[in-house]
Design a protein around this motif. Structure first.
Motif, short mmCIF file in Angstrom:
data_model
loop_
_atom_site.label_atom_id
_atom_site.label_comp_id
_atom_site.label_asym_id
_atom_site.label_seq_id
_atom_site.Cartn_x
_atom_site.Cartn_y
_atom_site.Cartn_z
N GLN A 272 0.82 -1.20 0.00
CA GLN A 272 0.00 0.00 0.00
C GLN A 272 0.87 1.27 0.00
OE1 GLN A 272 -2.73 -0.22 3.27
NE2 GLN A 272 -3.70 -2.12 2.53
N ILE A 273 1.96 1.22 0.79
CA ILE A 273 2.87 2.36 0.84
C ILE A 273 3.50 2.60 -0.53
CG2 ILE A 273 5.04 3.20 1.82
CD1 ILE A 273 4.26 1.77 4.42
N LEU A 274 3.89 1.50 -1.20
CA LEU A 274 4.48 1.64 -2.52
C LEU A 274 3.46 2.22 -3.51
CD1 LEU A 274 6.54 -1.67 -2.84
CD2 LEU A 274 7.43 0.66 -2.71
N GLN A 275 2.21 1.78 -3.37
CA GLN A 275 1.18 2.34 -4.24
C GLN A 275 1.03 3.84 -4.00
OE1 GLN A 275 -0.57 0.95 -6.71
NE2 GLN A 275 0.54 -0.98 -6.45
N GLN A 276 1.11 4.23 -2.72
CA GLN A 276 1.04 5.65 -2.41
C GLN A 276 2.23 6.41 -2.98
OE1 GLN A 276 0.70 5.89 1.84
NE2 GLN A 276 -1.43 5.15 1.88
N ILE A 277 3.42 5.79 -2.86
CA ILE A 277 4.63 6.41 -3.43
C ILE A 277 4.48 6.54 -4.94
CG2 ILE A 277 7.10 6.06 -3.85
CD1 ILE A 277 7.27 4.77 -1.09
N SER A 278 3.95 5.47 -5.56
CA SER A 278 3.76 5.49 -7.01
C SER A 278 2.83 6.63 -7.40
CB SER A 278 3.20 4.15 -7.47
OG SER A 278 2.85 4.20 -8.83
N TRP A 279 1.74 6.77 -6.62
CA TRP A 279 0.78 7.84 -6.94
C TRP A 279 1.41 9.21 -6.76
CZ3 TRP A 279 -1.57 12.04 -4.75
CH2 TRP A 279 -2.71 12.52 -5.39
N ILE A 280 2.19 9.35 -5.66
CA ILE A 280 2.86 10.63 -5.41
C ILE A 280 3.85 10.94 -6.52
CG2 ILE A 280 4.47 11.83 -3.87
CD1 ILE A 280 3.10 10.36 -1.55
N GLN A 281 4.65 9.94 -6.90
CA GLN A 281 5.64 10.13 -7.96
C GLN A 281 4.95 10.49 -9.28
OE1 GLN A 281 8.57 10.57 -6.94
NE2 GLN A 281 9.76 8.68 -6.96
N ASP A 323 12.78 12.84 -14.93
CA ASP A 323 11.52 12.32 -15.42
C ASP A 323 11.63 10.82 -15.69
OD1 ASP A 323 8.78 12.71 -16.30
OD2 ASP A 323 9.53 12.36 -18.34
N ASP A 324 12.76 10.40 -16.26
CA ASP A 324 12.98 8.95 -16.51
C ASP A 324 13.02 8.17 -15.21
OD1 ASP A 324 13.03 9.41 -19.22
OD2 ASP A 324 15.25 9.50 -19.34
N VAL A 325 13.71 8.71 -14.21
CA VAL A 325 13.79 8.03 -12.90
C VAL A 325 12.41 7.89 -12.28
CG1 VAL A 325 14.65 8.23 -10.54
CG2 VAL A 325 16.17 8.73 -12.46
N ILE A 326 11.62 8.97 -12.33
CA ILE A 326 10.25 8.92 -11.78
C ILE A 326 9.41 7.88 -12.51
CG2 ILE A 326 8.12 10.23 -11.49
CD1 ILE A 326 9.90 12.72 -11.10
N ARG A 327 9.52 7.84 -13.84
CA ARG A 327 8.75 6.89 -14.64
C ARG A 327 9.10 5.44 -14.26
NH1 ARG A 327 10.30 8.45 -19.09
NH2 ARG A 327 8.67 9.98 -19.60
N GLU A 328 10.40 5.13 -14.14
CA GLU A 328 10.84 3.78 -13.77
C GLU A 328 10.36 3.41 -12.37
OE1 GLU A 328 15.03 3.57 -14.19
OE2 GLU A 328 15.02 3.79 -16.38
N VAL A 330 7.66 4.51 -10.86
CA VAL A 330 6.22 4.25 -10.94
C VAL A 330 5.96 2.87 -11.53
CG1 VAL A 330 4.06 4.96 -12.04
CG2 VAL A 330 5.59 6.68 -11.05
N ILE A 331 6.69 2.51 -12.60
CA ILE A 331 6.51 1.21 -13.26
C ILE A 331 6.82 0.07 -12.28
CG2 ILE A 331 7.39 -0.32 -15.05
CD1 ILE A 331 7.77 2.19 -16.80
N ALA A 333 6.86 0.15 -8.95
CA ALA A 333 5.91 0.12 -7.84
C ALA A 333 4.60 -0.54 -8.28
CB ALA A 333 5.66 1.54 -7.33
N ASN A 334 4.15 -0.27 -9.50
CA ASN A 334 2.89 -0.85 -9.98
C ASN A 334 3.01 -2.31 -10.32
OD1 ASN A 334 1.40 1.54 -9.77
ND2 ASN A 334 2.05 2.27 -11.80
N SER A 335 4.23 -2.79 -10.55
CA SER A 335 4.41 -4.21 -10.89
C SER A 335 4.47 -5.10 -9.67
CB SER A 335 5.70 -4.39 -11.71
OG SER A 335 6.85 -4.07 -10.94
N MET A 336 4.53 -4.55 -8.46
CA MET A 336 4.62 -5.36 -7.23
C MET A 336 3.23 -5.73 -6.71
SD MET A 336 7.75 -3.57 -5.19
CE MET A 336 9.41 -3.56 -5.86
#
Length: 336
Positions: A272-281, A323-328, A330-331, A333-336
């Motif tokens: 859940q925390i990772l999902q939140q981080i992904s959303w924030i990122q 921007d590339d770092v943020i995109r990676e 997010v990807i 975090a969503n794959s976990m």
């Protein structure tokens, strides 16, 4: 077994009016003589006891009345008659036909022989049973050691809920939870607290389901004990047990999975925390970066000095890398 096998048919015969002295040696040698008249009609048998009890000169005067045995009576019946008559020998008939003599000693020797055979057979069976018992006891000890070495509570419960078997862990849990010893033959339903009603209702449902379906039933649930301020997650496995195709009960294995559940809850929380981080990122961090890139694109670089153009170029490269770092991130975090 009847006495036909023991009838002596090679008997010695004498005449009724012979003198006792003339047949004395034959009587001692054969222990019994058959008395017949001239037409070979059976008149009786003469034994040494007859001569002692009736010390007359002629055979006919020494004869005593003796009961006749049927050739079809059993050995036990013949021995009983011989004992009652206090006789060592009796005549044997097949209907009205005289067959011969049966001697008490012959029957007793047969009985003794049979007894020796039976005793030997009993000894052999006893040895076999002892060996089987020792093997079974060894197997029981090995199985008990295996069951006692596990941290799971294990029971074998009959269809009427009687406890057939339990291991060391089950005993320890009963002592801790209920303050009493498990007893073989007791109903498992007797081991509960007031707060256990829901737990035991679930137990009975799953127990009966395993018995009816013949298939294992597995459940996981949290059990809360308010009075003890205790909460545990347990996994219960109900496995029907059969003997020669007949269900004799259910093997119940209860495992404390609290640590595993806590770990799973921790993993869920981290996800859940990772999902939140992904959303924030994705929304809060990447948006300013996109804004910076957009502003850079609308700048009039032709009016800038060469040094400022270099600075703007470096700023643009850095923003793209961020921007590339943020995109990676997010990807991943969503794959976990």
């Amino acid at each position: 077994m009847n006495i036909s096998f023991f009838v002596r048919r090679n008997f010695q015969t004498i005449q009724p009016y012979q003198g006792i002295k003339a047949i004395k040696d034959d009587l001692l040698e054969h222990a019994a003589l058959v008395v017949e008249d001239e037409e070979h009609n059976h008149l009786g048998i003469l034994t040494p006891l007859d001569v002692v009890q009736r010390p007359y000169n002629l055979v006919i005067d020494c004869l005593t009345v003796k009961p006749a045995l049927s050739v079809y009576v059993t050995v036990d019946e013949a021995l009983q008659t011989l004992q009652q008559e206090q006789s060592e020998v009796l005549p044997v008939f097949d209907d009205d036909r005289f067959e011969g003599l049966v001697f008490k000693n012959d029957l007793l020797e047969f009985v003794r022989s049979k007894r020796r055979e039976l005793e030997a057979e009993v000894d052999e069976r006893t040895r076999e049973i002892k060996i089987i018992h020792e093997k079974l006891e060894l197997s029981r000890q090995v199985l008990q050691a295996m069951f006692d070495s596990t941290q799971s509570s294990i029971f074998l419960i009959a269809p009427d809920y009687r406890i057939i078997f339990f291991n060391k862990k089950a005993l320890e849990v009963s002592r801790f939870m209920y303050g009493r010893e498990l007893q073989l033959g007791d109903s498992i339903l007797n081991y509960k607290m007031d707060s256990d009603d829901d737990v035991f209702t679930s137990f009975q449902v799953n127990f009966e389901k395993a018995l009816r379906s013949g298939e294992p039933v597995t459940t996981e649930r949290e059990i809360v004990y308010p009075n003890m301020q205790l909460s545990n997650w347990i996994r219960s496995e109900y496995t029907p047990v059969y003997d020669e195709g007949k269900a004799i009960g259910v093997a119940l294995r209860v495992v404390d999975i609290t640590d595993r559940k806590l770990y799973e809850l921790q993993i869920d929380m981290q996800a859940q925390i990772l999902q939140q981080i992904s959303w924030i990122q994705s929304h809060q961090t990447r948006q300013p970066v996109a804004t910076i890139l957009g502003l850079i694109n609308i700048l009039d670089k032709s009016s800038m000095t060469e040094d400022n153009q270099k600075i703007i170029g470096m700023l643009e490269q850095t923003a793209h890398k961020l921007d590339d770092v943020i995109r990676e991130t997010v990807i991943k975090a969503n794959s976990m």
